[in-house]
Design a protein around this motif. Structure first.
Motif, PDB file in Angstrom:
ATOM      1  N   SER A 123      -7.952  15.741  -0.524  1.00  0.00           N
ATOM      2  CA  SER A 123      -8.873  15.239   0.495  1.00  0.00           C
ATOM      3  C   SER A 123     -10.074  14.566  -0.167  1.00  0.00           C
ATOM      4  CB  SER A 123      -9.355  16.385   1.383  1.00  0.00           C
ATOM      5  OG  SER A 123     -10.177  17.276   0.644  1.00  0.00           O
ATOM      6  N   PRO A 124     -10.703  13.596   0.521  1.00  0.00           N
ATOM      7  CA  PRO A 124     -11.886  12.947  -0.067  1.00  0.00           C
ATOM      8  C   PRO A 124     -13.004  13.936  -0.380  1.00  0.00           C
ATOM      9  CG  PRO A 124     -11.082  11.705   1.822  1.00  0.00           C
ATOM     10  CD  PRO A 124     -10.322  12.997   1.805  1.00  0.00           C
ATOM     11  N   ASP A 125     -13.221  14.915   0.514  1.00  0.00           N
ATOM     12  CA  ASP A 125     -14.296  15.888   0.291  1.00  0.00           C
ATOM     13  C   ASP A 125     -14.048  16.704  -0.968  1.00  0.00           C
ATOM     14  OD1 ASP A 125     -15.568  15.039   2.567  1.00  0.00           O
ATOM     15  OD2 ASP A 125     -14.747  16.609   3.846  1.00  0.00           O
ATOM     16  N   LEU A 126     -12.799  17.114  -1.187  1.00  0.00           N
ATOM     17  CA  LEU A 126     -12.485  17.918  -2.368  1.00  0.00           C
ATOM     18  C   LEU A 126     -12.613  17.092  -3.641  1.00  0.00           C
ATOM     19  CD1 LEU A 126     -11.603  20.646  -3.414  1.00  0.00           C
ATOM     20  CD2 LEU A 126      -9.214  19.949  -3.080  1.00  0.00           C
ATOM     21  N   LEU A 127     -12.182  15.842  -3.589  1.00  0.00           N
ATOM     22  CA  LEU A 127     -12.298  14.966  -4.761  1.00  0.00           C
ATOM     23  C   LEU A 127     -13.761  14.687  -5.088  1.00  0.00           C
ATOM     24  CD1 LEU A 127     -11.016  13.259  -6.945  1.00  0.00           C
ATOM     25  CD2 LEU A 127     -10.782  11.400  -5.287  1.00  0.00           C
ATOM     26  N   GLY A 160      -5.603   8.202   6.800  1.00  0.00           N
ATOM     27  CA  GLY A 160      -5.058   9.484   6.373  1.00  0.00           C
ATOM     28  C   GLY A 160      -4.759   9.585   4.902  1.00  0.00           C
ATOM     29  N   LYS A 161      -5.175   8.598   4.115  1.00  0.00           N
ATOM     30  CA  LYS A 161      -4.923   8.581   2.678  1.00  0.00           C
ATOM     31  C   LYS A 161      -6.250   8.483   1.927  1.00  0.00           C
ATOM     32  CE  LYS A 161      -1.680   8.400  -0.563  1.00  0.00           C
ATOM     33  NZ  LYS A 161      -0.634   9.443  -0.702  1.00  0.00           N
ATOM     34  N   THR A 162      -6.447   9.342   0.923  1.00  0.00           N
ATOM     35  CA  THR A 162      -7.662   9.284   0.116  1.00  0.00           C
ATOM     36  C   THR A 162      -7.599   8.078  -0.821  1.00  0.00           C
ATOM     37  OG1 THR A 162      -7.957  11.679   0.181  1.00  0.00           O
ATOM     38  CG2 THR A 162      -9.059  10.495  -1.590  1.00  0.00           C
ATOM     39  N   THR A 163      -8.674   7.298  -0.824  1.00  0.00           N
ATOM     40  CA  THR A 163      -8.723   6.106  -1.674  1.00  0.00           C
ATOM     41  C   THR A 163      -9.937   6.166  -2.594  1.00  0.00           C
ATOM     42  OG1 THR A 163     -10.029   4.809  -0.071  1.00  0.00           O
ATOM     43  CG2 THR A 163      -7.627   4.714   0.126  1.00  0.00           C
ATOM     44  N   VAL A 164      -9.781   5.565  -3.781  1.00  0.00           N
ATOM     45  CA  VAL A 164     -10.873   5.365  -4.731  1.00  0.00           C
ATOM     46  C   VAL A 164     -10.913   3.883  -5.054  1.00  0.00           C
ATOM     47  CG1 VAL A 164     -11.726   5.834  -7.055  1.00  0.00           C
ATOM     48  CG2 VAL A 164     -10.674   7.667  -5.728  1.00  0.00           C
ATOM     49  N   ASN A 165     -12.069   3.270  -4.890  1.00  0.00           N
ATOM     50  CA  ASN A 165     -12.201   1.814  -5.049  1.00  0.00           C
ATOM     51  C   ASN A 165     -11.243   1.076  -4.109  1.00  0.00           C
ATOM     52  OD1 ASN A 165     -14.057   2.321  -7.095  1.00  0.00           O
ATOM     53  ND2 ASN A 165     -12.514   2.186  -8.707  1.00  0.00           N
ATOM     54  N   ASN A 166     -11.045   1.677  -2.922  1.00  0.00           N
ATOM     55  CA  ASN A 166     -10.169   1.116  -1.886  1.00  0.00           C
ATOM     56  C   ASN A 166      -8.697   1.090  -2.289  1.00  0.00           C
ATOM     57  OD1 ASN A 166     -12.403   0.526  -0.144  1.00  0.00           O
ATOM     58  ND2 ASN A 166     -12.834  -1.283  -1.405  1.00  0.00           N
ATOM     59  N   ILE A 167      -8.303   1.869  -3.303  1.00  0.00           N
ATOM     60  CA  ILE A 167      -6.916   1.989  -3.743  1.00  0.00           C
ATOM     61  C   ILE A 167      -6.477   3.435  -3.526  1.00  0.00           C
ATOM     62  CG2 ILE A 167      -5.314   1.740  -5.674  1.00  0.00           C
ATOM     63  CD1 ILE A 167      -7.274  -0.239  -6.912  1.00  0.00           C
TER      64      ILE A 167
END
Length: 240
Positions: A123-127, A160-167
């Motif tokens: 999840s984004p919060d956990l990351l 519904g998918k966690t993204t970093v730098n929109n990836i």
């Protein structure tokens, strides 16, 4: 005779009034005492000492930069400026990193595998919490699943998918690489992460952290997307 009595009575009233005023002020503003135990005070002092040390390090780096400009101004001011730009790019994350650090693998928990539960993405919060924990231990560079983290890197949920730098970040297993200033810092971070409770939060989400031993050399790729500048503007050559 009466005048003397009045004077004495007035003096007595002034003394009594002054004493009452002092007593009232003492009741209204009692002396506050520090009720923390000695260990809490020592921990607070340790944090302040660490902050002071970090500030001194930053001041030293700035002094070195100023000294560098002064030494090179007679040779080439442009060379000194270019050197500073290179350093800034390294600090931001716009160049490849090669140096000491460690690797963390995010894997499905053994319980979820044994029970045949579906592997969910992080999840984004956990990351975000994990990255904050890593930064708290003085990470220099971070890469999540091949995506370089910089000051403006967004970490969010997209469809519904966690993204970093929109990836999108892959479902576990995936790797997080961390660069540190020195090998000793990598060793210290390893010990701190091992002692941290962040792993418990991953178990709740059926994930586990496998923290690798410190390494002398790890490689982290540069940030490969445009960097937005909202406040800086390039000055055309020749203008000042």
């Amino acid at each position: 005779m009466k005048k003397t009595v009045y004077i004495r009575f007035t003096i007595i009233l002034l003394i009594v009034g002054f004493m009452l005023a002092v007593q009232y002020n003492t009741v209204q503003n009692p002396e506050t005492r520090d009720t923390r135990d000695i260990w809490a005070i020592r921990q607070e002092l340790s944090k302040e000492t660490e902050t002071h040390s970090e500030l001194l390090s930053e001041v030293y780096m700035l002094d070195q930069t100023i000294l560098k400009y002064g030494n090179k101004v007679s040779e080439s001011a442009a060379f000194a400026l270019e050197d500073t730009v290179v350093q800034l790019k390294e600090d931001i994350g716009l160049v490849d990193y090669t140096g000491p650090g460690l690797t963390i693998k995010v894997e499905p928990s053994l319980e979820s595998i044994a029970l045949g539960q579906p592997i969910e993405g992080i999840s984004p919060d956990l990351l975000i919490r994990l990255i904050n924990e890593i930064n708290r231990f003085k990470a220099k560079d971070i890469e999540v699943d091949g995506k370089r983290i910089i000051y403006s890197s967004p970490i969010r949920d997209v469809n519904g998918k966690t993204t970093v730098n929109n990836i999108p970040v892959r479902n576990a297993p995936f790797t997080i690489r961390i660069g540190t200033s020195t090998y000793d810092e990598a060793q210290k971070m390893y010990n701190q992460l091992e002692a941290s409770t962040i792993g418990d939060d991953f178990y709740i989400d059926n994930l586990k952290l496998k923290i690798g031993e410190p390494e002398q050399i790890i490689r982290i790729s540069a940030y490969d997307q445009p960097v937005n500048n909202h406040f800086l503007k390039e000055v055309p050559e020749g203008e000042s």
